[in-house]
Design an enzyme around this catalytic site. Sequence first.
Site, short mmCIF file in Angstrom:
data_model
loop_
_atom_site.label_atom_id
_atom_site.label_comp_id
_atom_site.label_asym_id
_atom_site.label_seq_id
_atom_site.Cartn_x
_atom_site.Cartn_y
_atom_site.Cartn_z
N ASP A 187 10.81 -29.83 -14.45
CA ASP A 187 9.38 -29.62 -14.27
C ASP A 187 8.68 -29.10 -15.52
O ASP A 187 7.47 -28.84 -15.51
CB ASP A 187 9.09 -28.70 -13.06
CG ASP A 187 10.04 -27.53 -12.96
OD1 ASP A 187 10.77 -27.27 -13.92
OD2 ASP A 187 10.04 -26.86 -11.90
N HIS A 194 10.28 -22.91 -14.23
CA HIS A 194 10.11 -21.63 -13.54
C HIS A 194 11.27 -20.70 -13.88
O HIS A 194 12.39 -21.17 -14.13
CB HIS A 194 10.07 -21.83 -12.02
CG HIS A 194 8.96 -22.71 -11.56
ND1 HIS A 194 9.14 -24.06 -11.32
CD2 HIS A 194 7.66 -22.43 -11.28
CE1 HIS A 194 7.98 -24.59 -10.92
NE2 HIS A 194 7.07 -23.62 -10.89
N HIS A 207 15.93 -20.02 -7.30
CA HIS A 207 15.07 -18.91 -6.83
C HIS A 207 15.73 -18.09 -5.70
O HIS A 207 15.22 -17.02 -5.36
CB HIS A 207 13.71 -19.43 -6.33
CG HIS A 207 12.87 -20.03 -7.40
ND1 HIS A 207 12.53 -19.35 -8.56
CD2 HIS A 207 12.30 -21.26 -7.51
CE1 HIS A 207 11.79 -20.13 -9.33
NE2 HIS A 207 11.63 -21.29 -8.71
N ASP A 261 14.70 -25.12 -16.25
CA ASP A 261 13.61 -25.37 -15.29
C ASP A 261 12.39 -24.59 -15.78
O ASP A 261 12.52 -23.52 -16.38
CB ASP A 261 14.03 -24.86 -13.90
CG ASP A 261 13.03 -25.23 -12.82
OD1 ASP A 261 13.27 -26.21 -12.11
OD2 ASP A 261 12.01 -24.51 -12.70
ZN LIG Z 1 10.87 -25.22 -11.27
#
Ligand SMILES: [Zn+2]
Length: 345
Positions: A251, A166, A127, A164
Amino acid sequence: MPRTGLVFHPAALKHICGHPDHPEQPRRIEAIRAHLERTGLAARLDEHAPLPADRSLIELAHDHGLLDLLERMDADGGGQIDLDTGMGPGSLEATLRGSQGGVDAADRVLRGEWSSALVCMRPPGHHATTRQPMGFCLTNHVAVAARWAVRQAGVERVAVIDWDAHHGNGTQDIFWSDPTVLYVSLHQFPWYPGTGDATERGEGDGFGCTVNVPLPAGAAEDAYEQAFDEVIEPAVRAFDPGLVLVSAGFDAHYLDPLCMMRLGAGAFFRFTQRAARWGPGPVCVLEGGYDFEALAWSAAATVSALLGEAQAIGIPEEEVAPMSGSPEAVRWVERAAWMQRAADR
Ligand SMILES: [Zn+2]
């Protein structure tokens, strides 16, 4: 015979992301390492402890202001960067060692010393944008490694695959107009951080080098398989990378408390097997994953694939076979694949 590497340094256990009960906490790494020991996988890995990256390495992917900010906060003993991203006294060292760890692993793979690696460090990185630490991330490890490979190791093209749950908005931002790095992401959408629509494809010389496959909550392995077959594998093969990096977040496991995908640990075994066929590597860099057991199983599954095992070691029996059955997610993938083909014509 090249070995499979494990990058770890105890500094990864010293970083506190603002407060001790934060989901991104040292216990994540402890759970992975304990399980790799328990299963006998750790003994088969070549472990390496990275030094902290220096400024010139970090600035391959980040604006100088990002490191200025981290250094200023480190000098103050830490603090909050945003609502969910914080630093403690050991955080700067941890992230700098994580970024150097990705570079060291890439270097060993490119030199033929390692066939592949798992970089088991924290905080995660995907991120962190060119200018902004965010989303539990301070510096972007895969981005630093990819830029290092292109600028300093002479690799023409690097592929970064991000599974991931996200979207890796930071990695996308850093390589948005860069034709030397293919960034491919599968992620829950819409979800934190809000980016990652299929229409986001890069710009200028980098147009087409960003490939997003957004998936609805509840997506299972059938949708992921479809995405690999119809979107990701064709894109990676056409790009013909000289190095494959993976933003290996776990995740998207069904037990994860922060996301709503439905993968079992066995999925990460199969994904890693695929990535191993796409070019030198993969170098798998740990990103998210917040259920400690699921994280440990998923990391063991990943390492099993990196070691060339025929099946995943150290995962529950019921998570070996694909957990499928997400027809809506499959439809999303079909639409993304169609859009991709239409845009390429
Ligand atoms: Zn994540």
